[in-house]
Design an enzyme around this catalytic site. Structure first.
Site, short mmCIF file in Angstrom:
data_model
loop_
_atom_site.label_atom_id
_atom_site.label_comp_id
_atom_site.label_asym_id
_atom_site.label_seq_id
_atom_site.Cartn_x
_atom_site.Cartn_y
_atom_site.Cartn_z
N ASP A 1 48.61 28.76 43.11
CA ASP A 1 49.03 29.59 41.97
C ASP A 1 49.62 28.73 40.85
O ASP A 1 50.11 27.64 41.08
CB ASP A 1 50.07 30.62 42.46
CG ASP A 1 50.26 31.75 41.46
OD1 ASP A 1 49.37 31.98 40.64
OD2 ASP A 1 51.32 32.41 41.53
N GLY A 2 49.54 29.26 39.63
CA GLY A 2 50.19 28.62 38.49
C GLY A 2 49.26 27.90 37.53
O GLY A 2 49.72 27.20 36.63
N HIS B 1 42.53 26.30 35.22
CA HIS B 1 41.64 26.47 36.38
C HIS B 1 40.80 25.20 36.58
O HIS B 1 40.61 24.74 37.70
CB HIS B 1 40.72 27.68 36.20
CG HIS B 1 41.45 28.97 36.10
ND1 HIS B 1 42.49 29.31 36.94
CD2 HIS B 1 41.31 30.04 35.26
CE1 HIS B 1 42.96 30.51 36.62
NE2 HIS B 1 42.25 30.97 35.59
N LEU C 1 37.53 18.31 59.20
CA LEU C 1 38.25 19.44 58.63
C LEU C 1 37.33 20.64 58.35
O LEU C 1 36.23 20.48 57.85
CB LEU C 1 38.89 18.99 57.30
CG LEU C 1 39.54 20.08 56.44
CD1 LEU C 1 40.86 20.54 57.06
CD2 LEU C 1 39.78 19.58 55.02
N SER D 1 51.17 38.11 47.99
CA SER D 1 50.03 38.58 47.20
C SER D 1 48.78 38.91 48.02
O SER D 1 47.68 38.46 47.71
CB SER D 1 49.70 37.57 46.09
OG SER D 1 50.80 37.38 45.24
C1 IPE Z 1 47.29 34.97 44.12
O1 IPE Z 1 47.71 34.61 42.84
C2 IPE Z 1 45.80 34.85 44.24
C3 IPE Z 1 45.28 33.48 44.22
C4 IPE Z 1 45.99 32.39 44.19
C5 IPE Z 1 43.84 33.38 44.27
P1 IPE Z 1 47.90 35.71 41.70
O2 IPE Z 1 48.38 34.99 40.49
O3 IPE Z 1 46.67 36.50 41.57
O4 IPE Z 1 49.04 36.64 42.32
P2 IPE Z 1 50.19 37.46 41.62
O5 IPE Z 1 49.55 38.38 40.64
O6 IPE Z 1 51.11 36.48 40.96
O7 IPE Z 1 50.89 38.16 42.75
C1 IPE Z 2 45.95 30.76 40.25
O1 IPE Z 2 46.50 30.59 38.99
C2 IPE Z 2 44.44 30.85 40.24
C3 IPE Z 2 43.91 32.19 40.49
C4 IPE Z 2 44.60 33.24 40.82
C5 IPE Z 2 42.47 32.35 40.37
P1 IPE Z 2 46.74 31.81 38.02
O2 IPE Z 2 45.50 32.07 37.25
O3 IPE Z 2 47.28 32.96 38.77
O4 IPE Z 2 47.85 31.22 37.04
P2 IPE Z 2 49.26 31.87 36.69
O5 IPE Z 2 49.89 32.29 37.98
O6 IPE Z 2 48.97 33.02 35.81
O7 IPE Z 2 50.04 30.78 36.03
MG MG Z 3 49.09 33.55 39.37
#
Ligand code: IPE
Ligand code: IPE
Ligand code: MG
Length: 241
Positions: A22-23, A39, A133, A198
């Site tokens: 995430d992030g 991404h 792996l 999530s």
């Molecule tokens: C969880 O991240 C899904 C993935 C990392 C693929 P999200 O960014 O979608 O989750 P929320 O909305 O913060 O809970």
């Molecule tokens: C995680 O990063 C990747 C996916 C969920 C596909 P995000 O796209 O959720 O990035 P943030 O959390 O909004 O920073």
């Molecule tokens: Mg996210």
């Protein structure tokens, strides 16, 4: 500088590590770029962490790449993520083979665009004999989808007389999930500072150790991964006993 890697006890490795990557969006925004750039940079982290996991001898690495809920993001972002998936799978197949990595996928793969599903299946087939792996991509995955789906299948088996209600137990349910034959995660990592699950592997993480870091996924590197493993090795797992 000594690496966290040297401190890891190779005889007490988590067999299965799951990561909520995430992030990406915030990492890019902090640098003045759009989310897609985040991404794209997240792919470097996927490559690094897969290599680290393979090197150190982790058996299963599950990466949450796209959730059921992520289909509700703006179409342009969904399209970009699917494109990235296709390109990455195509480019990385030789490296996966070189590193003896087997690709697997969990989730509702029927929802993926045809081309993405095709490339994914090809990579799965081309790496299926690898014995190192197992890299499991969670795509169009959510736990509630998975559990709902398994309930439908089990109900149909009962209707068809192939199963009895009394056959239903913990093990049977596990065997109807998309993670069948994959051991439950020992360690789950979430990057970016959010402290939630999530909809990821809810059934499977009953006794998983959870690790949260503020580092955004595109900045997550091998040392961060080793640090998480080290922290895991300092935990005492009691399993209710
Ligand atoms: C969880 O991240 C899904 C993935 C990392 C693929 P999200 O960014 O979608 O989750 P929320 O909305 O913060 O809970
Ligand atoms: C995680 O990063 C990747 C996916 C969920 C596909 P995000 O796209 O959720 O990035 P943030 O959390 O909004 O920073
Ligand atoms: Mg996210």
């Amino acid at each position: 500088m000594t690496s966290f890697k040297d401190k890891i006890d190779k005889l007490n490795l988590p067999k299965h590590i799951a990561i909520i990557m995430d992030g990406n969006g915030r990492w890019a925004a902090e640098r003045g770029y759009d989310r897609i750039f985040g991404h794209q940079n997240g792919v470097t982290s996927v490559r690094e962490i897969t290599e680290a996991a393979a090197e150190i001898g982790i058996e299963y690495l599950t990466l949450y790449a796209f959730s059921t809920e992520n289909w509700s993001r703006p179409q342009a972002e969904v399209d970009a993520l699917m494109e990235l998936l296709i390109d990455t799978i195509e480019n990385e197949t030789p490296t996966l083979n070189k590193n003896n990595v087997r690709l697997m996928a969990i989730g509702d793969l029927t929802r993926l665009p045809g081309k993405a599903a095709e490339k994914l299946q090809r990579c799965i087939d081309q790496t299926s004999k690898n014995t190192g792996l197992s890299l499991v991509l969670a795509l169009s995955y959510s736990s509630r989808w998975e559990i709902t789906n398994s309930l439908k299948i089990i109900s149909k088996e009962i209707e068809a007389g192939k199963l009895k209600t009394d056959d239903i137990n913990d093990e049977l349910i596990s065997s109807f999930l998309t993670t069948k034959n994959i051991p439950d995660p020992d360690l789950m990592i979430r990057t970016s500072g959010e402290v939630r699950v999530s909809n990821f592997l809810l059934w499977q993480i009953a006794y998983t150790e959870l690790y949260f870091t503020k580092t955004h996924w595109p900045a997550f590197r091998k040392e961060d991964f080793y640090q998480a493993i080290l922290e895991f090795q300092h935990r005492e797992r009691r399993f209710g006993k």
